[in-house]
Design a protein around this motif. Structure first.
Motif, short mmCIF file in Angstrom:
data_model
loop_
_atom_site.label_atom_id
_atom_site.label_comp_id
_atom_site.label_asym_id
_atom_site.label_seq_id
_atom_site.Cartn_x
_atom_site.Cartn_y
_atom_site.Cartn_z
N SER A 180 -16.69 -22.30 9.52
CA SER A 180 -18.19 -21.54 9.93
C SER A 180 -19.40 -21.53 9.20
CB SER A 180 -16.77 -21.08 10.64
OG SER A 180 -16.81 -19.43 9.79
N LEU A 181 -18.46 -20.55 8.17
CA LEU A 181 -19.85 -20.62 6.71
C LEU A 181 -20.64 -22.00 6.52
CD1 LEU A 181 -17.81 -18.35 4.87
CD2 LEU A 181 -19.90 -17.89 6.55
N ALA A 182 -20.06 -22.82 5.95
CA ALA A 182 -20.26 -23.97 5.33
C ALA A 182 -21.47 -24.88 5.83
CB ALA A 182 -19.28 -24.95 4.22
N LYS A 183 -22.68 -24.80 5.07
CA LYS A 183 -23.98 -26.24 5.65
C LYS A 183 -23.40 -27.09 5.13
CE LYS A 183 -26.82 -22.60 5.23
NZ LYS A 183 -27.10 -21.65 3.91
N ILE A 184 -21.79 -27.49 3.59
CA ILE A 184 -21.92 -29.11 3.64
C ILE A 184 -20.14 -29.51 4.03
CG2 ILE A 184 -22.99 -29.33 1.31
CD1 ILE A 184 -20.25 -27.90 0.16
N PRO A 185 -19.81 -30.25 4.50
CA PRO A 185 -18.52 -30.42 4.87
C PRO A 185 -17.09 -29.93 4.05
CG PRO A 185 -20.12 -32.84 4.61
CD PRO A 185 -20.40 -31.96 3.90
N VAL A 186 -16.75 -29.14 4.61
CA VAL A 186 -15.48 -28.63 4.29
C VAL A 186 -13.83 -29.92 5.08
CG1 VAL A 186 -13.64 -26.98 4.94
CG2 VAL A 186 -16.30 -26.60 4.71
N VAL A 187 -13.27 -30.51 3.69
CA VAL A 187 -11.85 -31.09 3.89
C VAL A 187 -10.99 -30.39 3.97
CG1 VAL A 187 -10.58 -32.81 3.22
CG2 VAL A 187 -13.42 -32.90 3.00
N GLY A 188 -10.12 -30.17 4.63
CA GLY A 188 -9.13 -29.21 4.42
C GLY A 188 -7.97 -29.62 4.39
N ASN A 189 -7.35 -28.68 3.71
CA ASN A 189 -5.47 -29.08 2.33
C ASN A 189 -4.79 -28.75 2.71
OD1 ASN A 189 -4.93 -28.92 -0.46
ND2 ASN A 189 -4.76 -30.33 1.12
N GLY A 190 -3.83 -29.25 2.48
CA GLY A 190 -2.80 -27.56 2.14
C GLY A 190 -1.70 -28.20 3.93
N ASP A 191 -0.05 -28.63 3.51
CA ASP A 191 0.88 -28.87 4.59
C ASP A 191 0.68 -29.62 5.49
OD1 ASP A 191 1.88 -26.62 3.07
OD2 ASP A 191 1.76 -25.43 4.20
N VAL A 192 -0.50 -30.78 5.44
CA VAL A 192 -0.41 -31.81 6.49
C VAL A 192 0.99 -32.98 6.24
CG1 VAL A 192 -1.60 -33.49 7.34
CG2 VAL A 192 -2.63 -31.24 7.58
N THR A 193 1.92 -32.91 6.90
CA THR A 193 2.59 -33.96 6.75
C THR A 193 3.90 -34.14 7.97
OG1 THR A 193 4.64 -31.85 7.62
CG2 THR A 193 4.23 -32.19 5.09
N ASN A 194 2.82 -34.53 9.45
CA ASN A 194 2.82 -35.22 10.20
C ASN A 194 1.65 -35.01 11.45
OD1 ASN A 194 3.66 -32.15 11.60
ND2 ASN A 194 5.36 -32.71 11.29
#
Ligand SMILES: Cc1cc2nc3c(=O)[nH]c(=O)nc-3n(C[C@H](O)[C@H](O)[C@H](O)COP(=O)(O)O)c2cc1C
Length: 321
Positions: A187-201
């Protein structure tokens, strides 16, 4: 996420000790749009370390590939970004998330999150040294959520995108990923944010997407399961054993058999774990003196696993009827 004219939605995380060129190529064929090298020390590059340069081999099947560098001296990081060994990479990623004590005690990795002025300086030094996209991989803070300031520092430095692993440095890999902090970053970023952590399915993937991220990066969920990228992009998962074989064949082109025999054990154990292999098989894989013998064990385990899955499906279909 659109970057340099490429659509990048699923990213394979940098994984020291795992994201070798064979593994990255297999993940790319399965649907990883962007792949990252293992973290490369700016100091080691400066001193022309052979071991570090051996980690810079790339494969034609990698669609968009970044070299990840670590260090805390802006000039050295800028020099590392344009080191000849990294020329074949399409982008440069800066590690500001590694929590390992031996990295943090040198002021590298996640330690940089304690000095966001320095963080911006490093990013802008790297950005000014290269025409390629520059990204940063961060945690949500050092010992508490500080993501708002971290995002600001990344933007001030001129980063093209930021990957947020939803944990603090202090947390290491414990606890659950903080999806709210990732949503806050988006919500704050003006650049793209990539999400990471615990994605397994699929479920954890959808949960990550619901934060508003522009793309998702997968690390541990891909170890032993490179086909996770095909599963998440609704593509057919083709012959798993041929993917393992290809992983090995690519590495055999570059590294000596003796070294590979030891190196590949952890990958083989991860593949075996994903097929639910019995403890006895894992014990044999852990000490196997031959890659071909290990491959045969994996082939047998996979056949056993797939036959078992098929018969379970038949039973459950009969039960449903
Ligand atoms: C074995 C291992 C090696 C890692 N190496 C790196 C690395 O070289 N650079 C980096 O930025 N993060 C590294 N990480 C962190 C991952 O890239 C990722 O941020 C973390 O594992 C959380 O994502 P996941 O839950 O999808 O695994 C590593 C993690 C693991 C488990």
């Amino acid at each position: 996420m659109l970057l340099a004219g490429k659509n990048l939605n699923l990213l394979l995380a940098p994984l020291a000790g795992f994201s070798d060129v064979g593994f990255r190529a297999v993940c790319a064929r399965q649907g990883a749009d962007m792949t990252f090298s293992e973290m490369l020390s700016a100091q080691a590059l400066k001193h022309q370390s052979k071991k570090t340069q051996d980690m810079t081999i790339v494969h034609a099947d990698e669609k968009f590939k970044a070299a990840q560098i670590f260090g805390h001296i802006p000039e050295d990081m800028a020099a590392a970004a344009v080191h000849p060994a990294l020329e074949k990479f399409d982008a440069v990623d800066i590690n500001m998330g590694c929590p390992a004590p031996k990295i943090v005690k040198n002021g590298d990795g996640a330690a940089i999150l304690k000095d966001l002025t320095l963080a911006s300086k490093i990013i802008s030094a790297v950005k000014n040294s290269t025409t390629r996209p520059v990204s940063v991989k961060v945690r949500i803070g050092y010992d508490k959520n500080d993501i708002a300031n971290i995002i600001r520092a990344c933007q001030d430095g001129g980063a093209d995108f930021v990957t947020v692993h939803g944990r603090t440095q202090n947390q290491g890999y414990s606890g659950k990923v903080d999806l709210e902090a990732i949503a806050q970053a988006c919500s704050l970023a003006k650049i793209p944010v990539v999400g990471n952590g615990d994605v397994t399915n699929e479920q954890s993937y959808q949960a990550m997407l619901s934060t508003g991220v522009s793309a998702v990066m997968i690390g541990r969920g891909a170890i032993g399961r490179p086909w996770i990228f095909a599963e998440l992009s609704s593509r057919d998962v083709k012959d798993k054993f041929s993917q393992i074989l290809s992983h090995v064949e690519i590495l055999r082109r570059y590294y000596p058999e003796k070294w590979l025999t030891l190196y590949l054990r952890k990958h083989f154990l991860s593949y075996a774990a994903s097929f639910g292999a019995k403890a006895e098989v894992k014990r044999r894989l852990a000490v196997s003196p031959s890659i071909d013998e290990s491959l045969q064990m994996l082939k047998d385990e996979l056949n056993h696993f797939e036959n078992l899955s098929k018969s379970c499906n038949i039973v459950s279909r009969k039960e449903e009827a």
